[in-house]
Design a protein around this motif. Structure first.
Motif, mmCIF file in Angstrom:
data_model
loop_
_atom_site.group_PDB
_atom_site.id
_atom_site.type_symbol
_atom_site.label_atom_id
_atom_site.label_comp_id
_atom_site.label_asym_id
_atom_site.label_seq_id
_atom_site.Cartn_x
_atom_site.Cartn_y
_atom_site.Cartn_z
ATOM 1 N N THR A 1 0.841 -1.188 0.000
ATOM 2 C CA THR A 1 0.000 0.000 0.000
ATOM 3 C C THR A 1 0.883 1.248 0.000
ATOM 4 N N VAL A 2 0.380 2.285 -0.645
ATOM 5 C CA VAL A 2 1.101 3.546 -0.772
ATOM 6 C C VAL A 2 0.147 4.675 -0.421
ATOM 7 N N GLN A 3 0.565 5.598 0.423
ATOM 8 C CA GLN A 3 -0.301 6.731 0.753
ATOM 9 C C GLN A 3 -0.252 7.755 -0.359
ATOM 10 N N MET A 4 -1.430 8.202 -0.801
ATOM 11 C CA MET A 4 -1.559 9.228 -1.820
ATOM 12 C C MET A 4 -2.549 10.252 -1.303
ATOM 13 N N GLY A 5 -2.058 11.428 -0.909
ATOM 14 C CA GLY A 5 -2.914 12.361 -0.196
ATOM 15 C C GLY A 5 -3.220 11.762 1.172
#
Length: 218
Positions: free
Chosen positions: A51-55
């Protein structure tokens, strides 16, 4: 849905990454993909299940039969999180939150959907809302949500994702920095930070915030 993919397979030993957005301009997909491309060029290796945080939201990468990595985003209203293909909501919310921060001349300070906030007993059912943010620490986003300023007891911790699923009108303001406050009352929005104050009386953006569109599937 429109699929847009990176072109990193030929320049790095890394599978291409695919983003699907609703039909229309592909600017949003390119904005998201540019992040992945930059990280890969720096030597980062993304893997399926990551998972990658975007905003303030999270994107999950899932492997495809073609050996690529596909971007999936959370579906609002489902707890625990259910993932679905695409990143339309993520991009819309990113742009709206940045635009709201610009109204006050501040940089966005994105929390994470898995962080918590304090909500008052009447938060979910109240027509009006009061939001204020303190400094974020660990799993605490710093946000407090209340029906009005007189509610000082009975608060409980709830994840930001659950809060936003139930009251999507708070989403545009979640990236405002500590010391910011928001009042939503009688259909009017007022946001403050330091000496700066902007309201829906003077801001077309605040007057037309599409809260329901931010979590819609289409």
């Amino acid at each position: 849905m429109k699929d847009v993919k990176t072109n990193i397979q030929g320049i790095a030993a890394h599978p291409n990454i695919v983003v699907s957005l609703l039909s229309g301009p592909s600017l949003g997909a390119h904005t998201i993909l540019s992040y992945f491309e930059d990280e890969v060029r720096k030597g980062k290796v993304f893997r399926a299940g990551e998972t990658v945080q975007m905003g303030w939201l999270m994107l999950m990468l899932k492997a495809t039969d073609a050996g690529e990595l596909e971007v999936w985003e959370p579906r609002f209203g489902a707890i625990p999180i259910v993932w679905e293909r695409g990143a339309s909501r993520t991009y819309r919310q990113l742009i709206v939150q940045k635009s709201v921060a610009e109204q006050l001349g501040v940089e966005p300070s994105f929390p994470s959907l898995v962080q918590s906030a304090v909500v008052s007993p009447n938060f979910e059912t109240s027509r009006d809302l009061l939001m204020s943010r303190e400094p974020s620490t660990g799993t605490d986003s710093g946000w407090l949500f209340a029906a009005d300023s007189n509610e000082s007891e009975g608060g409980r911790l709830v994840s930001l994702f659950e809060i936003a699923s139930k009251r999507p009108e708070v989403i545009p303001f979640l990236a405002l920095p500590p010391s910011a406050s928001v009042v939503l009352k009688d259909g009017r929005v007022t946001i403050k930070h330091g000496d700066e104050e902007v309201s829906s009386d003077s801001s077309e953006l605040l007057r037309r915030l599409p809260a329901s569109d931010l979590i819609a599937a289409t």
